[in-house]
Design a protein around this motif. Structure first.
Motif, mmCIF file in Angstrom:
data_model
loop_
_atom_site.group_PDB
_atom_site.id
_atom_site.type_symbol
_atom_site.label_atom_id
_atom_site.label_comp_id
_atom_site.label_asym_id
_atom_site.label_seq_id
_atom_site.Cartn_x
_atom_site.Cartn_y
_atom_site.Cartn_z
ATOM 1 N N THR A 250 0.828 -1.306 0.006
ATOM 2 C CA THR A 250 -0.107 -0.012 -0.004
ATOM 3 C C THR A 250 0.868 1.238 0.073
ATOM 4 O O THR A 250 0.651 2.144 -0.674
ATOM 5 C CB THR A 250 -0.783 0.193 1.342
ATOM 6 O OG1 THR A 250 -1.461 -1.391 1.328
ATOM 7 C CG2 THR A 250 -1.972 1.055 1.083
ATOM 8 N N GLU A 251 2.054 1.274 0.635
ATOM 9 C CA GLU A 251 2.798 2.307 1.008
ATOM 10 C C GLU A 251 3.546 2.587 -0.416
ATOM 11 O O GLU A 251 3.467 3.549 -1.142
ATOM 12 C CB GLU A 251 3.920 2.012 1.805
ATOM 13 C CG GLU A 251 4.889 2.960 2.018
ATOM 14 C CD GLU A 251 6.198 2.835 2.892
ATOM 15 O OE1 GLU A 251 7.035 1.612 2.565
ATOM 16 O OE2 GLU A 251 6.473 3.512 3.689
ATOM 17 N N ALA A 252 3.794 1.652 -1.118
ATOM 18 C CA ALA A 252 4.261 1.714 -2.513
ATOM 19 C C ALA A 252 3.560 2.321 -3.559
ATOM 20 O O ALA A 252 3.880 3.124 -4.351
ATOM 21 C CB ALA A 252 5.005 0.456 -3.057
ATOM 22 N N LEU A 253 2.399 1.934 -3.322
ATOM 23 C CA LEU A 253 1.086 2.363 -4.260
ATOM 24 C C LEU A 253 0.949 3.863 -4.074
ATOM 25 O O LEU A 253 1.200 4.431 -5.056
ATOM 26 C CB LEU A 253 -0.223 1.716 -3.912
ATOM 27 C CG LEU A 253 -1.337 1.469 -5.072
ATOM 28 C CD1 LEU A 253 -0.826 1.010 -6.263
ATOM 29 C CD2 LEU A 253 -2.444 0.692 -4.466
ATOM 30 N N LEU A 254 1.000 4.291 -3.030
ATOM 31 C CA LEU A 254 0.742 5.661 -2.314
ATOM 32 C C LEU A 254 2.005 6.556 -3.081
ATOM 33 O O LEU A 254 1.658 7.788 -3.473
ATOM 34 C CB LEU A 254 0.414 5.895 -0.976
ATOM 35 C CG LEU A 254 -0.941 6.010 -0.522
ATOM 36 C CD1 LEU A 254 -1.008 6.165 0.864
ATOM 37 C CD2 LEU A 254 -1.679 7.230 -1.040
ATOM 38 N N LYS A 255 3.153 5.992 -2.887
ATOM 39 C CA LYS A 255 4.174 6.663 -3.342
ATOM 40 C C LYS A 255 4.342 6.832 -4.792
ATOM 41 O O LYS A 255 4.774 7.711 -5.305
ATOM 42 C CB LYS A 255 5.531 5.852 -2.878
ATOM 43 C CG LYS A 255 5.962 6.297 -1.470
ATOM 44 C CD LYS A 255 7.227 6.063 -1.217
ATOM 45 C CE LYS A 255 7.663 6.141 0.135
ATOM 46 N NZ LYS A 255 8.821 4.895 0.834
ATOM 47 N N SER A 256 3.920 6.261 -5.616
ATOM 48 C CA SER A 256 3.800 6.171 -6.915
ATOM 49 C C SER A 256 2.701 7.036 -7.650
ATOM 50 O O SER A 256 2.729 7.102 -8.598
ATOM 51 C CB SER A 256 3.938 4.773 -7.760
ATOM 52 O OG SER A 256 2.734 3.948 -7.128
ATOM 53 N N ILE A 257 1.790 7.646 -6.830
ATOM 54 C CA ILE A 257 0.661 8.508 -7.300
ATOM 55 C C ILE A 257 1.586 10.049 -8.087
ATOM 56 O O ILE A 257 2.145 10.503 -7.130
ATOM 57 C CB ILE A 257 -0.080 9.039 -6.302
ATOM 58 C CG1 ILE A 257 -0.831 7.783 -5.569
ATOM 59 C CG2 ILE A 257 -1.099 9.819 -6.915
ATOM 60 C CD1 ILE A 257 -1.856 8.302 -4.543
ATOM 61 N N PRO A 258 1.146 10.235 -9.133
ATOM 62 C CA PRO A 258 1.780 11.477 -9.732
ATOM 63 C C PRO A 258 0.942 12.488 -8.838
ATOM 64 O O PRO A 258 -0.151 12.548 -8.783
ATOM 65 C CB PRO A 258 1.435 11.552 -10.982
ATOM 66 C CG PRO A 258 0.702 10.302 -11.376
ATOM 67 C CD PRO A 258 0.709 9.485 -10.068
ATOM 68 N N ARG A 259 1.572 13.638 -8.354
ATOM 69 C CA ARG A 259 0.865 14.625 -7.555
ATOM 70 C C ARG A 259 1.163 16.011 -8.105
ATOM 71 O O ARG A 259 1.928 16.458 -8.734
ATOM 72 C CB ARG A 259 1.260 14.640 -6.098
ATOM 73 C CG ARG A 259 0.993 13.452 -5.167
ATOM 74 C CD ARG A 259 1.335 13.531 -4.043
ATOM 75 N NE ARG A 259 0.577 14.373 -3.197
ATOM 76 C CZ ARG A 259 -0.172 14.359 -2.041
ATOM 77 N NH1 ARG A 259 -0.263 13.160 -1.588
ATOM 78 N NH2 ARG A 259 -0.872 15.203 -1.488
ATOM 79 N N LEU A 260 0.049 16.798 -7.882
ATOM 80 C CA LEU A 260 -0.199 18.180 -8.571
ATOM 81 C C LEU A 260 1.044 18.984 -7.956
ATOM 82 O O LEU A 260 1.377 19.937 -8.684
ATOM 83 C CB LEU A 260 -1.419 18.727 -8.443
ATOM 84 C CG LEU A 260 -2.456 18.715 -9.649
ATOM 85 C CD1 LEU A 260 -3.492 19.733 -9.364
ATOM 86 C CD2 LEU A 260 -1.737 19.209 -10.990
ATOM 87 N N ASP A 261 1.429 18.631 -6.658
ATOM 88 C CA ASP A 261 2.473 19.527 -6.122
ATOM 89 C C ASP A 261 3.893 19.135 -6.483
ATOM 90 O O ASP A 261 4.654 19.579 -5.812
ATOM 91 C CB ASP A 261 2.254 19.935 -4.714
ATOM 92 C CG ASP A 261 1.881 18.251 -3.911
ATOM 93 O OD1 ASP A 261 2.306 17.360 -4.590
ATOM 94 O OD2 ASP A 261 1.065 18.250 -2.892
ATOM 95 N N ARG A 267 11.052 12.049 -12.956
ATOM 96 C CA ARG A 267 10.608 11.012 -13.031
ATOM 97 C C ARG A 267 9.792 10.137 -12.229
ATOM 98 O O ARG A 267 9.997 10.532 -10.782
ATOM 99 C CB ARG A 267 12.019 10.028 -13.340
ATOM 100 C CG ARG A 267 11.766 8.719 -14.209
ATOM 101 C CD ARG A 267 13.127 8.017 -14.510
ATOM 102 N NE ARG A 267 12.909 6.685 -15.068
ATOM 103 C CZ ARG A 267 12.846 6.744 -16.242
ATOM 104 N NH1 ARG A 267 12.530 7.823 -17.179
ATOM 105 N NH2 ARG A 267 12.729 5.666 -16.923
ATOM 106 N N LEU A 268 8.696 9.350 -12.518
ATOM 107 C CA LEU A 268 7.814 9.037 -11.412
ATOM 108 C C LEU A 268 8.383 7.740 -11.035
ATOM 109 O O LEU A 268 9.076 6.896 -11.348
ATOM 110 C CB LEU A 268 6.522 8.709 -12.065
ATOM 111 C CG LEU A 268 5.705 9.572 -12.943
ATOM 112 C CD1 LEU A 268 4.825 9.225 -14.087
ATOM 113 C CD2 LEU A 268 5.277 10.786 -11.664
ATOM 114 N N LYS A 269 7.861 7.756 -9.538
ATOM 115 C CA LYS A 269 8.490 6.428 -8.912
ATOM 116 C C LYS A 269 7.442 5.203 -9.353
ATOM 117 O O LYS A 269 6.521 5.222 -9.506
ATOM 118 C CB LYS A 269 7.956 6.505 -7.269
ATOM 119 C CG LYS A 269 9.064 7.696 -6.612
ATOM 120 C CD LYS A 269 9.374 7.334 -5.225
ATOM 121 C CE LYS A 269 10.124 8.214 -4.477
ATOM 122 N NZ LYS A 269 9.527 9.611 -4.642
#
Ligand SMILES: Nc1ncnc2c1ncn2[C@@H]1O[C@H](COP(=O)(O)OP(=O)(O)OP(=O)(O)O)[C@@H](O)[C@H]1O
Ligand SMILES: Nc1ncnc2c1ncn2[C@@H]1O[C@H](COP(=O)(O)OP(=O)(O)OP(=O)(O)O)[C@@H](O)[C@H]1O
Ligand code: SF4
Ligand code: SF4
Ligand SMILES: [Mg+2]
Ligand SMILES: [Mg+2]
Lengths: 324, 330
Positions: A250-261, A267-269
């Protein structure tokens, strides 16, 4: 509170030339009336198969085991014909790919009114009026003209909204929404999500929302279930999950979200590696080959689904933040 | 029909793609015509990624397809690598096809359900005689691997055996098989979960670096757009509202529609406050679009001038253009 839908040790496998493909494995899930539950997880983790199989929409190559109870009735014992009685008013589904669930050679109007006439016994005229109202509610700009169109004459997002209109036409008790807003821009998405929230309020509709958009999950669900390789690997209330996630996945999933800020052009995680071959389940934790924290134990033994005192469930030997 | 102007074009930077005054109308009955793309102009430099965003039904897919002549637009010109493809004969157009490819929005239904995955991806390679059967088969495996699918597992299966996201990756593999110079991606990652999304976006980035690929990227996910694009074009009902770099656009949207669009992005935090500048009101019908500024029926700053006169793009900052009579920044 009583569960509207209850899955017990529910599994789905497909027979393929390469052997049995285990798409859903031993899922226990109970959803109360009026609740909104999100399912998230990597592409191919079994979210769509789980929802379709619950409704009884599986091809003949699929084998389902375990039980599905809807309002206390075990659906797995019903004949296909009896099961059909639940479709539309009991449960309905917004399918992931609108084009494959719409009939390309029938006008939009007749596709929406069909359920209203067949299941609710409306007259043609009544059904037409209701269909126009539904199109309006899913923010189609010209409902009258749209009734006469064919799916191919609409944009991707318009088709997705038609599919939503069809699914909610008979105000189902349980709505499976499989990526219902992926083809919508954010402003229309906000309106459609608002509509679904209104229906939940108005009719106490229960919703199972499959989405990969964790922003949508955060705003629209009471509880979240995280799936990985066909299993539930984490489940908690939405607030708890975002604040206190236990699973490294779940942590890895959240970290890979591209964010507006985030700064542009970075490069994306990614979570390196890929889902295990579903015809050859791992002996240990299914996430072990990709997990930052994996040990030998993880690779040889299946972690059990643990439930904490607060009801937070996870499937990991070494949960983030310890076992509480 | 007037477009929104051309001040944002960059003829001195040798753009690889120049689109001018593109018009696409759909005839829906004898008397009614939908104006889906109403005189749009833009250019893309080599290696650039131009993102196109805008409300559902505003004409993004139509625009993307029209650039690739699928089908040919009713008006305007498209010049790819100095060749005016809008003027090419059918045969010449066919010859140039491998250089421009598209990933379609409905990934699942754009794949032939009867074919095995390996044949789906091999199809363009075979048609354009790219190597021997053995070479092509190796290439197919490389492509599958590149989009994060295990060739061993997926090669012999058919589309219906895959999840939505897996189908999308198969269609991406097929589109990049011929190593096109221009790739139009219509919502290429919308069916993908975030981790695979990131993997595909990074893959497209690598291809850009390696092959000098130029991308047109249609998406409603503004965070994704920010991560991948060099320039963003905001559309509303067949017209351009704003053109800017993603950083400028998100920090200082100048068009009233852009501002509402950016404010509507859901935030991955259940405790985030939900203020919202909402776009209220119904989207107008493309059959009978409003006069002047097409957004005026939903804009709280609309004036008489907005109804009378169509706003033209003006430069309000370096590389930042807006078509609005009363922009949010000047
Ligand atoms: N009809 C089928 N025959 C064989 N395998 C199938 C079939 N349908 C799905 N699968 C397999 O079952 C697994 C789970 O698929 P599912 O569609 O549930 O994934 P998902 O979580 O919905 O993914 P996505 O986010 O990409 O939609 C995948 O490995 C898929 O290839
Ligand atoms: N083949 C067609 N025949 C008639 N009208 C069409 C056709 N294709 C698209 N349209 C109309 O043209 C307009 C633009 O459609 P388009 O698919 O380009 O929108 P879009 O911006 O891609 O939307 P979305 O984000 O929902 O995919 C819509 O009003 C749509 O109904
Ligand atoms: S059980 Fe081990 S491998 Fe699996 S998620 Fe937990 S730490 Fe990682
Ligand atoms: S202020 Fe006028 S020109 Fe600008 S967006 Fe509003 S209606 Fe259009
Ligand atoms: Mg799915
Ligand atoms: Mg589209």
């Amino acid at each position: 509170m009583t569960a509207l839908i209850k899955l017990t040790d529910f599994s789905v496998s497909f027979s393929t030339p390469r052997g049995d493909l285990h798409a859903v494995r031993g899922v226990d899930l109970s959803i109360n009336k009026g609740e909104s539950v999100g399912i998230v997880g990597e592409s191919g983790s079994g979210k769509t198969v789980l929802s379709r199989a619950t409704m009884g929409l599986m091809p003949s190559t699929a084998t389902c085991t375990g039980s599905v109870e809807f309002n206390g009735v075990d659906l797995s014992r019903l004949s296909r014909k009896d099961l059909r009685n639940y479709w539309g008013t009991g449960m309905a589904m917004v399918f992931q790919d609108p084009m494959t669930s719409l009939n390309p050679v029938r006008r939009i109007g007749s596709q929406i009114t069909e359920g209203l006439i067949v299941r609710l016994g409306m007259s043609k005229e009544q059904a037409r009026g209701r269909a126009i109202e539904l199109l309006d509610r899913v923010r189609i700009s010209d409902p009258f003209a749209t009734m006469k169109k064919y799916p191919g004459e609409l944009s991707g997002g318009m088709r997705q909204r038609i599919v939503i209109a069809i699914a909610i036409a008979c105000t189902p008790e349980l709505l499976f929404a499989d990526e219902p807003t992926t083809a919508l821009d954010v402003t229309v998405q906000a309106q459609v999500l608002e509509l679904l929230a209104e229906l939940r309020q108005e009719f106490n509709m229960t919703m199972l929302l499959v989405t990969h958009d964790l922003g949508v999950v955060a705003g629209q669900t009471d509880r979240v279930v995280v799936m990985y390789a066909g299993q539930i690997v984490e489940a908690a209330t939405t607030k708890e999950l975002f604040k206190n996630m236990k699973m490294p996945y779940t942590e890895a999933l959240l970290k890979s979200i591209p964010r507006l800020d985030q700064q542009a052009g970075q490069r994306l995680k990614v979570i390196t590696g890929r889902l295990p071959d579903p015809t050859k389940p791992e002996p240990g934790c299914a996430f072990a080959p990709r997990c930052l924290y994996a040990t030998d134990k993880c690779r040889s033994e299946q972690p059990p689904l643990v439930t904490t005192q607060t009801g937070h469930q996870y499937r990991c030997f070494f949960p983030l933040g310890g076992a509480n | 029909m007037a477009g929104s102007g051309k001040i944002h074009l960059r003829p001195n930077s040798e753009p690889i793609l120049v689109v001018q005054d593109l018009v696409v109308n759909y005839k829906v009955s004898r008397k009614t015509v939908i104006s889906a793309v109403a005189g749009i102009s833009f250019d893309v430099l080599r290696g650039e990624t131009l993102a196109i965003v805008g409300e559902s039904g505003c004409g993004k897919s139509t625009l993307g397809r029209a650039v690739l002549q699928l089908p040919r637009p009713q008006g305007g010109t498209v010049v790819l690598d100095s060749i005016e493809i809008t003027a090419l004969s059918g045969n010449d157009l066919r010859d140039i096809r491998p250089r421009m490819q598209m990933i379609f929005q409905d990934a699942i239904s754009s794949l032939d359900p009867r074919l095995q995955v390996k044949n789906i991806i091999d199809e363009p390679l075979k048609a354009w005689k790219k190597g021997t059967a053995a070479q092509r088969s190796e290439k197919v495996d490389d492509l599958l691997d590149a989009v994060g699918l295990d060739p061993e597992i997926v090669r012999d299966r058919r589309p219906y055996e895959f999840s939505g996201g897996q189908c999308q990756r198969i269609s991406i593999a097929r589109a990049i098989a011929l190593e096109p110079m221009l790739l139009v991606c219509d919502e290429p990652v919308s069916a993908l979960d975030v981790s695979i999304q990131a993997q595909i976006l990074n893959l497209l980035q690598d291809m850009k670096d390696k092959l000098g690929l130029t991308l047109i990227f249609i998406s409603h996910d503004l965070a994704v757009v920010k991560a991948v694009s060099t320039r963003v074009l905001v559309m509303y009902l067949g017209k351009i509202c704003e053109v800017a770099t993603p950083d400028d656009l998100y920090a200082h949207p100048a068009h009233h529609y852009s501002r509402a669009l950016i404010a509507a992005v859901p935030i991955p935090d259940p405790e985030a406050s939900v203020d919202k500048i909402r776009v209220t009101g119904e989207p107008p019908s493309p059959i009978n679009p409003p006069s002047g500024c097409r957004f005026r029926t939903r804009c709280e700053s609309a004036s008489d001038r907005c109804a009378a006169e169509e706003p033209q793009l003006q430069e309000i900052g370096l590389g930042h253009f807006v078509a609005c009579h009363h922009p949010l920044i000047k």
